[in-house]
Design a protein around this motif. Structure first.
Motif, mmCIF file in Angstrom:
data_model
loop_
_atom_site.group_PDB
_atom_site.id
_atom_site.type_symbol
_atom_site.label_atom_id
_atom_site.label_comp_id
_atom_site.label_asym_id
_atom_site.label_seq_id
_atom_site.Cartn_x
_atom_site.Cartn_y
_atom_site.Cartn_z
ATOM 1 N N THR A 289 -9.935 3.617 14.185
ATOM 2 C CA THR A 289 -9.976 2.456 13.511
ATOM 3 C C THR A 289 -10.594 2.679 12.204
ATOM 4 O O THR A 289 -9.801 2.275 10.893
ATOM 5 C CB THR A 289 -10.955 1.558 14.124
ATOM 6 O OG1 THR A 289 -10.566 1.199 15.423
ATOM 7 C CG2 THR A 289 -11.401 0.446 13.302
ATOM 8 N N THR A 290 -11.264 3.635 11.899
ATOM 9 C CA THR A 290 -11.867 4.460 10.540
ATOM 10 C C THR A 290 -10.432 4.736 9.924
ATOM 11 O O THR A 290 -10.487 4.352 8.561
ATOM 12 C CB THR A 290 -12.835 5.300 10.648
ATOM 13 O OG1 THR A 290 -13.986 4.998 11.204
ATOM 14 C CG2 THR A 290 -13.392 5.915 9.406
ATOM 15 N N TYR A 291 -9.860 5.711 10.338
ATOM 16 C CA TYR A 291 -8.670 6.195 9.687
ATOM 17 C C TYR A 291 -7.543 5.000 9.424
ATOM 18 O O TYR A 291 -6.860 5.312 8.626
ATOM 19 C CB TYR A 291 -7.997 7.505 10.563
ATOM 20 C CG TYR A 291 -8.917 8.671 10.187
ATOM 21 C CD1 TYR A 291 -9.167 9.322 9.053
ATOM 22 C CD2 TYR A 291 -9.625 9.102 11.154
ATOM 23 C CE1 TYR A 291 -9.902 10.302 8.796
ATOM 24 C CE2 TYR A 291 -10.422 10.095 11.241
ATOM 25 C CZ TYR A 291 -10.769 10.746 9.936
ATOM 26 O OH TYR A 291 -11.596 11.804 9.722
ATOM 27 N N ASP A 292 -7.700 4.268 10.463
ATOM 28 C CA ASP A 292 -6.415 3.113 10.200
ATOM 29 C C ASP A 292 -6.944 2.204 8.930
ATOM 30 O O ASP A 292 -6.083 2.187 8.096
ATOM 31 C CB ASP A 292 -6.337 2.088 11.388
ATOM 32 C CG ASP A 292 -5.766 2.719 12.566
ATOM 33 O OD1 ASP A 292 -4.712 3.663 12.358
ATOM 34 O OD2 ASP A 292 -5.785 2.237 13.697
ATOM 35 N N ASN A 293 -8.321 2.083 8.806
ATOM 36 C CA ASN A 293 -8.821 1.347 7.720
ATOM 37 C C ASN A 293 -8.508 2.204 6.326
ATOM 38 O O ASN A 293 -8.076 1.801 5.331
ATOM 39 C CB ASN A 293 -10.134 0.951 7.711
ATOM 40 C CG ASN A 293 -10.159 -0.008 8.807
ATOM 41 O OD1 ASN A 293 -9.385 -0.847 9.242
ATOM 42 N ND2 ASN A 293 -11.584 -0.131 9.294
ATOM 43 N N TYR A 294 -8.659 3.344 6.432
ATOM 44 C CA TYR A 294 -8.661 4.616 5.164
ATOM 45 C C TYR A 294 -7.183 4.410 5.065
ATOM 46 O O TYR A 294 -6.717 4.469 3.668
ATOM 47 C CB TYR A 294 -9.157 5.698 5.576
ATOM 48 C CG TYR A 294 -9.041 6.729 4.692
ATOM 49 C CD1 TYR A 294 -10.012 6.545 3.441
ATOM 50 C CD2 TYR A 294 -8.339 7.820 4.458
ATOM 51 C CE1 TYR A 294 -9.793 7.199 2.194
ATOM 52 C CE2 TYR A 294 -8.135 8.563 3.457
ATOM 53 C CZ TYR A 294 -8.876 8.507 2.433
ATOM 54 O OH TYR A 294 -8.922 9.310 1.159
ATOM 55 N N ILE A 295 -6.101 4.510 5.704
ATOM 56 C CA ILE A 295 -4.879 4.475 5.618
ATOM 57 C C ILE A 295 -4.374 3.264 4.728
ATOM 58 O O ILE A 295 -3.625 3.415 3.948
ATOM 59 C CB ILE A 295 -3.797 4.698 6.813
ATOM 60 C CG1 ILE A 295 -4.100 6.357 7.375
ATOM 61 C CG2 ILE A 295 -2.415 4.518 6.677
ATOM 62 C CD1 ILE A 295 -3.369 6.453 8.754
ATOM 63 N N THR A 296 -4.847 2.124 5.401
ATOM 64 C CA THR A 296 -4.455 0.917 4.788
ATOM 65 C C THR A 296 -4.947 0.885 3.088
ATOM 66 O O THR A 296 -4.381 0.521 2.219
ATOM 67 C CB THR A 296 -5.095 -0.356 5.402
ATOM 68 O OG1 THR A 296 -4.631 -0.172 6.880
ATOM 69 C CG2 THR A 296 -4.977 -1.698 4.610
ATOM 70 N N TYR A 297 -6.326 1.579 2.992
ATOM 71 C CA TYR A 297 -6.782 1.669 1.529
ATOM 72 C C TYR A 297 -5.919 2.269 0.814
ATOM 73 O O TYR A 297 -5.587 2.066 -0.143
ATOM 74 C CB TYR A 297 -8.142 1.960 1.761
ATOM 75 C CG TYR A 297 -8.572 2.615 0.385
ATOM 76 C CD1 TYR A 297 -9.158 2.004 -0.720
ATOM 77 C CD2 TYR A 297 -8.610 4.152 0.261
ATOM 78 C CE1 TYR A 297 -9.588 2.778 -1.824
ATOM 79 C CE2 TYR A 297 -9.334 4.889 -0.988
ATOM 80 C CZ TYR A 297 -9.476 4.067 -1.874
ATOM 81 O OH TYR A 297 -9.837 4.533 -3.088
ATOM 82 N N LEU A 298 -5.259 3.414 1.445
ATOM 83 C CA LEU A 298 -4.681 4.626 0.629
ATOM 84 C C LEU A 298 -3.098 3.865 0.270
ATOM 85 O O LEU A 298 -2.548 4.005 -1.095
ATOM 86 C CB LEU A 298 -4.316 5.865 1.540
ATOM 87 C CG LEU A 298 -5.298 6.767 1.582
ATOM 88 C CD1 LEU A 298 -5.221 7.877 2.498
ATOM 89 C CD2 LEU A 298 -6.051 7.200 0.284
ATOM 90 N N GLU A 299 -2.691 2.990 1.100
ATOM 91 C CA GLU A 299 -1.244 2.403 0.850
ATOM 92 C C GLU A 299 -1.697 1.318 -0.458
ATOM 93 O O GLU A 299 -0.792 1.191 -1.064
ATOM 94 C CB GLU A 299 -0.925 1.422 2.101
ATOM 95 C CG GLU A 299 -0.367 2.708 3.087
ATOM 96 C CD GLU A 299 -0.095 1.949 4.343
ATOM 97 O OE1 GLU A 299 -0.375 0.579 4.478
ATOM 98 O OE2 GLU A 299 0.695 2.563 5.118
ATOM 99 N N GLU A 300 -2.763 0.788 -0.439
ATOM 100 C CA GLU A 300 -3.156 -0.295 -1.410
ATOM 101 C C GLU A 300 -3.280 0.440 -2.749
ATOM 102 O O GLU A 300 -2.629 -0.100 -3.925
ATOM 103 C CB GLU A 300 -4.501 -1.059 -0.969
ATOM 104 C CG GLU A 300 -4.343 -2.093 0.004
ATOM 105 C CD GLU A 300 -5.595 -2.688 0.461
ATOM 106 O OE1 GLU A 300 -6.514 -2.151 -0.297
ATOM 107 O OE2 GLU A 300 -5.662 -3.595 1.095
ATOM 108 N N MET A 301 -3.846 1.475 -2.782
ATOM 109 C CA MET A 301 -4.099 2.429 -3.731
ATOM 110 C C MET A 301 -2.515 3.131 -4.263
ATOM 111 O O MET A 301 -2.429 2.996 -5.739
ATOM 112 C CB MET A 301 -4.974 3.779 -3.623
ATOM 113 C CG MET A 301 -6.258 3.321 -3.290
ATOM 114 S SD MET A 301 -7.299 2.522 -4.907
ATOM 115 C CE MET A 301 -7.188 3.878 -6.042
ATOM 116 N N SER A 302 -1.949 3.379 -3.308
ATOM 117 C CA SER A 302 -0.520 4.043 -3.664
ATOM 118 C C SER A 302 0.410 2.829 -4.692
ATOM 119 O O SER A 302 0.965 2.887 -5.635
ATOM 120 C CB SER A 302 0.233 4.212 -2.589
ATOM 121 O OG SER A 302 1.439 4.617 -2.893
ATOM 122 N N ASP A 303 0.259 1.554 -4.041
ATOM 123 C CA ASP A 303 0.819 0.422 -4.739
ATOM 124 C C ASP A 303 0.223 0.209 -6.337
ATOM 125 O O ASP A 303 1.170 -0.075 -7.228
ATOM 126 C CB ASP A 303 0.730 -1.018 -4.008
ATOM 127 C CG ASP A 303 1.350 -0.747 -2.733
ATOM 128 O OD1 ASP A 303 2.290 0.039 -2.516
ATOM 129 O OD2 ASP A 303 1.032 -1.698 -1.834
#
Length: 568
Positions: free
Chosen positions: A197-211
């Motif tokens: 779950t921690t890495y799922d949240n982090y991946i979501t964060y990275l996707e937002e940062m990428s945008d």
């Protein structure tokens, strides 16, 4: 040796007189004429001058006639003399020859009679002592063979029960350990799920940062220069789970063997079989020495014991751990086993000290009995099982009774068989190894013998005696299961409870209607109310007689067991 006609006659009803035409009993014998004679002919024979020196004796004291042997030197003469010095057989003519002059002689007939008596004595010893003694020892060995087989079968049964118990314990422990692995697995997976779950949240964060980065990169140079550089959060740290390690058990074959008990021969000197001295033999023996001693003890006891004119109270015991004494027994160690209607089964010493207590499913029934080996067996009518308690207090499953509920049990003092009273309703006999060997349900007219045989015992003649609560009767059958009699009390109502027998074959049974103990003879004849309120008895329920002929009585609603003397 050839049998003479006179000796053949001895096998008839009587020995016939040898005098011509006399057919009377030839109870006498002339050792000179070698003829049996009746008393009258003997007197006539004695009167003759020619016979005045004849040896007339009872027939059994006769001298046996020599077989005729001719002299080698004098063929016309019979050999009838023995020269002691020359060690040769002589006729009369040889004896008067000079080479035997002055020599000491014996008459062959006398020597033969002496030897015959000697050999007859030895023959009698064989018949009266050596053969019966050997046969008795052989019988003793056969009994030992049977006993050894029974002991070994019991050991095998115990081993199997022990192994089954260990298997059950292993299964139980294994189940617990496997359940623990599920708990540990669940905990570890929960931790990994959290990390996921921690890495799922982090991946979501990275996707937002990428945008955001893409947005900035698509703007004008002036806007890009005036904006702050976005900082990316570092990758979250997580830990790899430490999986459990299974360490193999440190055991081997010897460890398992120790858990299942040991089988060995005691380091004791074998007891030598007793051989009765020949001097003590006066009649042919038909039993082993042990059997004769036991028979004599019982015979002597029966001859000396009789019913006393009064019943005497000897002592009382208070049994801790029970609220009443519905079933009372004394084992071979002279210790009390007492049970109450709540299923408490207690063993005490004769000072009233509690030695062990067992919670059972039993109630107001005779559901326990001491065994010949010093242990105890008891029934569980709910589980339909008979359990065994060894002297070291281990409890093992002994007999499964199938669809039948065992309510009463008795271990035979005669042969060690187990007699069990079953509900709805029969009596079953098992041997000492727990094998079913007899079922008793109906009489010769196919009528049901039992309804609820809640107490059971055995008489000295092998009769099986039961107290049947629902039938309101004492039911007695012989050892083959043939109905002998019912006893239904001395009044309009009778409700039998505890039952026992004594060394004289009496039957003693408690009656909860009249609150008395009835004394019956071996054939069900009423003798007396041996105990009643006059002797301080209020609610008698359990009875037994020990090896010293003491009567133990337990009562409802009190933990007191009272002991009486009623034989003298």
């Amino acid at each position: 040796m050839a049998t003479t006609s006179n000796e053949q006659a001895a096998g008839q009803h009587y020995l016939v007189c040898g005098i011509q035409d006399c057919q009377k009993n030839g109870q006498f014998y002339c050792n000179d004429c070698h003829q049996p004679m009746c008393e009258q002919c003997k007197e006539e024979h004695r009167k003759s001058p020619n016979n005045k020196n004849h040896d007339l004796v009872l027939y059994r004291q006769r001298k046996h006639r020599l077989s005729i042997e001719k002299c080698k030197l004098h063929p016309m003469k019979n050999v009838d003399i023995f020269c002691k010095e020359c060690k040769t057989l002589l006729c009369l003519k040889c004896f008067i020859m000079k080479e035997h002059k002055g020599h000491e002689i014996d008459y062959l007939e006398d020597i033969y009679a002496e030897k015959y008596a000697l050999w007859q004595g030895e023959f009698s010893k064989i018949q009266k002592y050596f053969l019966p003694t050997s046969e008795g020892l052989k019988t003793d060995i056969e009994e030992d063979v049977s006993e050894i087989k029974n002991i070994m079968e019991n050991i095998r049964t115990s081993m199997k029960a022990e192994a089954e118990s260990l298997k059950n314990l292993v299964d139980e422990v294994t189940s617990e350990k496997i359940e623990h692995t599920h708990t540990m697995e669940k905990s570890l997976l929960k931790m990994l799920k959290s990390q996921e779950t921690t890495y799922d949240n982090y991946i979501t964060y990275l996707e937002e940062m990428s945008d955001k980065f893409q947005e900035y990169l698509s703007t004008t140079n002036q806007k890009l220069l005036s904006s702050d550089i976005l900082k990316i959060q570092s990758v979250p740290e997580t830990s790899k789970p430490v999986p459990p390690v299974f360490t193999l058990g440190q055991f081997n074959r010897d460890d398992v063997a120790k858990l299942l008990g040991r089988l060995n021969i005691p380091n004791t000197e074998p007891e030598k079989r007793k051989i009765q001295p020949m001097e003590a033999v006066s009649t042919p023996m038909k039993f082993t020495e042990k059997q004769m001693e036991q028979s004599k003890e019982k015979s002597d006891m029966k001859q000396t014991l009789s019913l006393s004119s009064s019943v005497t109270k000897v002592r009382e015991y208070s049994v801790p751990g029970v609220s009443s004494a519905h079933h009372v027994l004394v084992d071979i160690s002279c210790r009390l086993w007492v049970s109450d209607w709540e299923g408490n089964l207690v063993q005490t010493d004769l000072q009233g000290k509690q030695l062990q207590k067992i919670q059972t499913s039993g109630g107001s029934d005779g559901y326990h009995t001491p065994t010949q080996g010093g242990g105890l067996i008891y029934t569980d009518k709910i589980k339909k099982v008979i359990y065994r308690i060894t002297q070291d207090r281990r409890i093992t499953e002994f007999i499964k009774t199938g669809d039948w509920k065992p309510v009463s049990v008795h271990s035979s003092r005669i042969n060690g068989d187990i007699l069990v009273g079953m509900r709805e309703a029969k009596v079953t006999r098992y041997n000492k190894a727990g094998k079913e060997i007899q079922n008793i349900q109906r009489d010769n007219q196919e009528q049901e013998l039992y309804k609820y045989p809640h107490y059971i015992t055995e008489n000295i003649n092998g009769d099986i005696c039961t107290s049947d609560y629902n039938k309101r009767a004492v039911v007695v059958v012989n050892k083959s299961g043939q109905h002998r009699f019912f006893y239904t009390g001395q009044g309009s109502e009778f409700c039998p409870w505890g039952i026992c027998t004594d060394v004289l074959g009496h039957i003693l049974v408690c009656d909860s209607v009249s609150d008395t103990v009835h004394l019956l003879d071996q054939d069900g004849g009423f003798l007396s109310f041996i105990l009643s309120e006059q002797q301080g008895i209020e609610f008698p329920r359990g009875v037994c007689v020990d090896d010293e002929n003491n009567l133990y009585v337990g009562q409802h609603d009190t933990n007191t067991v009272t002991v009486y003397k009623y034989l003298q």
